[in-house]
Every structure is written in structure tokens, then in C-alpha cells.
Design an enzyme around this catalytic site. Sequence first.
Site, PDB file in Angstrom:
ATOM      1  N   TYR A 119     -69.741  45.356  75.438  1.00  0.00           N
ATOM      2  CA  TYR A 119     -68.937  44.379  74.691  1.00  0.00           C
ATOM      3  C   TYR A 119     -69.505  44.200  73.291  1.00  0.00           C
ATOM      4  O   TYR A 119     -68.769  44.080  72.302  1.00  0.00           O
ATOM      5  CB  TYR A 119     -68.933  43.038  75.429  1.00  0.00           C
ATOM      6  CG  TYR A 119     -67.945  42.027  74.881  1.00  0.00           C
ATOM      7  CD1 TYR A 119     -66.708  41.828  75.497  1.00  0.00           C
ATOM      8  CD2 TYR A 119     -68.244  41.255  73.760  1.00  0.00           C
ATOM      9  CE1 TYR A 119     -65.798  40.905  75.004  1.00  0.00           C
ATOM     10  CE2 TYR A 119     -67.353  40.328  73.262  1.00  0.00           C
ATOM     11  CZ  TYR A 119     -66.125  40.158  73.889  1.00  0.00           C
ATOM     12  OH  TYR A 119     -65.226  39.246  73.386  1.00  0.00           O
ATOM     13  N   ASP A 240     -72.400  56.951  82.021  1.00  0.00           N
ATOM     14  CA  ASP A 240     -71.890  55.649  81.601  1.00  0.00           C
ATOM     15  C   ASP A 240     -70.442  55.528  82.063  1.00  0.00           C
ATOM     16  O   ASP A 240     -69.627  56.417  81.809  1.00  0.00           O
ATOM     17  CB  ASP A 240     -71.978  55.539  80.073  1.00  0.00           C
ATOM     18  CG  ASP A 240     -71.243  54.333  79.523  1.00  0.00           C
ATOM     19  OD1 ASP A 240     -71.051  53.349  80.265  1.00  0.00           O
ATOM     20  OD2 ASP A 240     -70.865  54.380  78.336  1.00  0.00           O
TER      21      ASP A 240
END
Length: 557
Positions: A119, A240
Site C-alpha cells: 500500500y 510476491d
Amino acid sequence: MPQQKQSLLDVRVQRDVRVPMRDGVSLSADLYLPETEQQVPAIVVRSPYGRAGEYIYNMAPYFAARGYGFVSMDVRGRGDSDGEFIPYFNEGADGYDSIEWAAAQPWCDGAVGTMGASYLARVQWLAALTQPPHLKAMISTVTPSDPFVETPTGVPGPQHLCWLYMTSGRMMQDVDVIDWEEVYWHLPLLTMDEKTGKSLPRWREEVKHSRLDDWWRGIAYQERFHELDLPVLHISGWYDDEQVGTPLNYIGMNTRARTEFGRKHQKLVMGPWPHQVNRSTRLGELDFGPQSLIDLNGLSLRWFDQWLKGEENGVAEEPPVSIFVMGENRWRQEQEWPLRRTRWTPFYLRSGGRANSRFGDGWLSTEAPGEEPSDRYSYDPANPVPFITDPTSSQIGGPDDYSAVERRDDVLVYSTEPLEEALEVTGPIRVRLFASSSARDTDFMVKFLDVWPNGFAQRLTDGMVRGRFRKGMDRPELLEPGKVYEYDIDCWNISHQFQKGHRIRVEVASSAFPKYDRNLNTGAELGQGTEMVVAEQTVFHDREHPSAIILPVIPRE
């Protein structure tokens, strides 16, 4: 990494400094400042996870002791910051105001950089698009993509609900009190939040916006690289669960940034890491060795020393791409991504018509098919193919063993013979799949694996397509039952060397739960229904329908 020139400085900390936004809301920041009379550059980090957690304590004193003012801030509506937290929607304007506030402080020399992961990375891009004049460089780690790039389903992935629950108050909510595996089975998707015991209006709003529309475009950035002109260090890992965004961002800036300066000064680092990069040599059952960990703080410091302090330390002249080749387990520097020497090699799906499960007759071949029977399976949303993952949103999947999953008849399995020599595959992975369905809407999932001689079926990458979005996320169109469609499936990126004796494998299925929601096969409005229909799926691989995975094969040195 070379030794840094500047001496380490004592650090003083100021906590809960109020930073005013243009609409009168004040945000809370902690300042880590070096003990010096000289003005210094600023590094701004903006987080919904707490401005004083382990992530910050690992970085803030490090950079402050080396001559930077480090600003760690709670985003709007989180921690001690005022206002309401609406994921991403306020981050552009708030990011601009935060950067310009830092630049105006008496301790700052006017140069500002931003950094952060997940984020904290995506909000940097949203802020950069607002063109803050004092922003000079970014370090963007494990960056989420635009809406529906990672999850091209029209609705959020079930595990996104876990993240929304975790960030639903001013402080982090304890996700371990919820049985997430039970939650994810709830239908309709729209009211899944009920199973957490907490109303999450944001979840329902996202489910209702089940196509790429103006509501989503307000927080998109990946079509706007031509507006930017910044040096960016892009960092991620092959495992990821938001990996796809980082190579896309590197390519976007490297080819479309506003000026030659911006296009030239991009750097990409891809390691053998999950979403929590550079933390451990081990991932699942694999150990990539001590060389898999790097001095990431040192690299970040050199990046900011070059672009915020103007030090000619060589980082701008180094090869722009650093990749860890799994399997071989070594780092390699490259001049571009994807690699120019790539041999794009189709491996065709082949079978005698019974590729169901790893006990079937499916195989992969570089020889194109002629006349050949198709493969069939039934997809029942009530019994989806599992995607191996921990139930929370912290990391979705890894190098897991799918050999048990491949016992199912609703999983088509295609494998090469054991390789006679090592084969490196480095680059983006795509699949061209010809398929039909009895349903008005359905999904096709593809998984790319390395099968070890002992049978360990290591997941490398995967991807999917939802039938109604085959023409784009902004153009849903239901299927004609029985009609053969060509699907282009993005399976993200990899750098992996298959060892001698290993086999290349591709799985095809119609579910990967709970990574993606279950397509109920009815063609009804997404997220709203509970009715399920079993879909009869057919995968074609013949002369007219040459289904294949296109691998970026790298010639051996």
C-alpha cells in the site's frame, strides 16, 4: 556495496507532529531528524499500518543517521491521523500535501524522496501523478497494480476481505480471531463480510463495481506513466502475490516516462522473495541460499544519495536490472526487461484426449499439433480446485507442491519428458488457450510448474481469465455456450532454471480457490448470486487450435 562517505549522526525523534492537509484535516507524523545544523533531504513514508511499527524502526533511524529527515506518517483515518480511511481515494492529494509540507520544513533542503512497500508503494504513484514540485525520486516495493490487473475477475479476491477487515478501524484489527476458510465459502460474495461479524461497506462497494469503470479509474496509475519524470527503484520478488505490478511499472517508466531522463533512470530488482521481501533465505520447502539476501537498505541509501543529494556514486551507471535466477540460485545483472536475447518458445498442449490429472496422457511439446482430440472436464463451483495458501491476506501462495491437487480429474495436466539439460526461463509468461464451455460465463486457470525427479510439483506462476472479460475488464460480454474462444492468459513473470531431469508442467482448471472467487457459471451479475451450475469444459489443441504456453527461453551462456 561501497562504504558511505558521510559519518553517522545522532538522531532525534519528534512524535505526533500534525501535518495539515488542504481540506483542514490533520495527519499524524513522526520525524526522525539527524543532529546537524545543515539542511537535509526528506524521505516521506505514508502507511495505513502504523507509523511506528517494525518496518519503520528498521528504516527510519538508518536513514536519519546518514543525513536524511525521515517522515513516517499515518494515512488519513488510520492511527492518530484525522479523517476517514477510504483505501487509495485520498492518497494522491494527501501525498502531494505531505511531500510539499516536508519540503517546506526548516530542516529540509527542498529535495524529497518517497519509499515504502505494498500500500505504501502504490500511494507513491498516486501522489507522483499530482506533480508535487519537490518530489525527486521514489523507491517502490511490491507495488499493487491497477484494479483488476492482479485479479481479473471483476470482483475482489476473497482474501481481500481479510485486508479490509484488518484495516477497518483506526488501529490494526486482529485477523486471527476469524475462521477465514469458512468465511470464503459464503455466498453471495456481496455479503461475505457478514461472516466476519462486522459490516464492511467498502467490500460491498467494490463488489458492486464489477467492471473497470470511472470509479476504479480514479485510483489507477499504470496508464499514466507518460506524465511522470522521476528516477524510480522498483523492487519485488518472484513469489510476491502482487508481483506483476513491479515489472509492469519498470517497463512503463522505462519506455513511456515523459523525458529521456525519466526513461533512463529506472532500476528493477527481483529476488526469490514473497511479499515480505528480503527477510529470509527460505520460502516454503525451498532454501535459496545466503546469497539470496541483499543489503537492501544500502541499495536504497545509494539511490537517494544519487538523486536527493546529488552524489555521483555510480548507481546511475550500473546495469538497470538485477534478477535472481531461481534453480541456479544466483544474481545476474541485465540491461533490459524483458531480455533482448529471449527465444520466445511455444510449448504446445498435447494429449490423446485424456489429460485429466497427473495420471492422464497429457504432454507438452515444442512440436505443433496436427489432428488431435480435445480434453474435457467438469467444473463444479461447489467443489473448486484448491489454491494452496495460508488463509490470511499477508501472502497468497508460494512455491507449493501441487502433486496432490493434480490427482483431480478437473485438473488437466501437461508435462514434458525429463529435461536432458538445464533450461532457463526468464521473462513474462503467457498462455494461448483455445476452449469452449457449456456455461454463459466461466473461468480458465493456468498454472506453470517445475516437477522435480522426486515428484515435487513446484508452483512457479499462474494466471486466469474470466470468460466475460476476454475482451477487456471494461467490456464484459457473456459466452456463447459451445463456441470455441481463444483466450490470452497472463501468467506474470519468472526467472527460473529447470535443472536436468526436471520436467516442465502446465495445469489447466477452472478454479483456484480462494485466490479467486468461484465463478458460479450462470452468467448472472457478479457477486450477487448463490445458484451454481456445473460447466462442461473443453480444451482444444489441434492444428486449428494450437493451445500453448509461450516461454521466454534464455540461451545458455
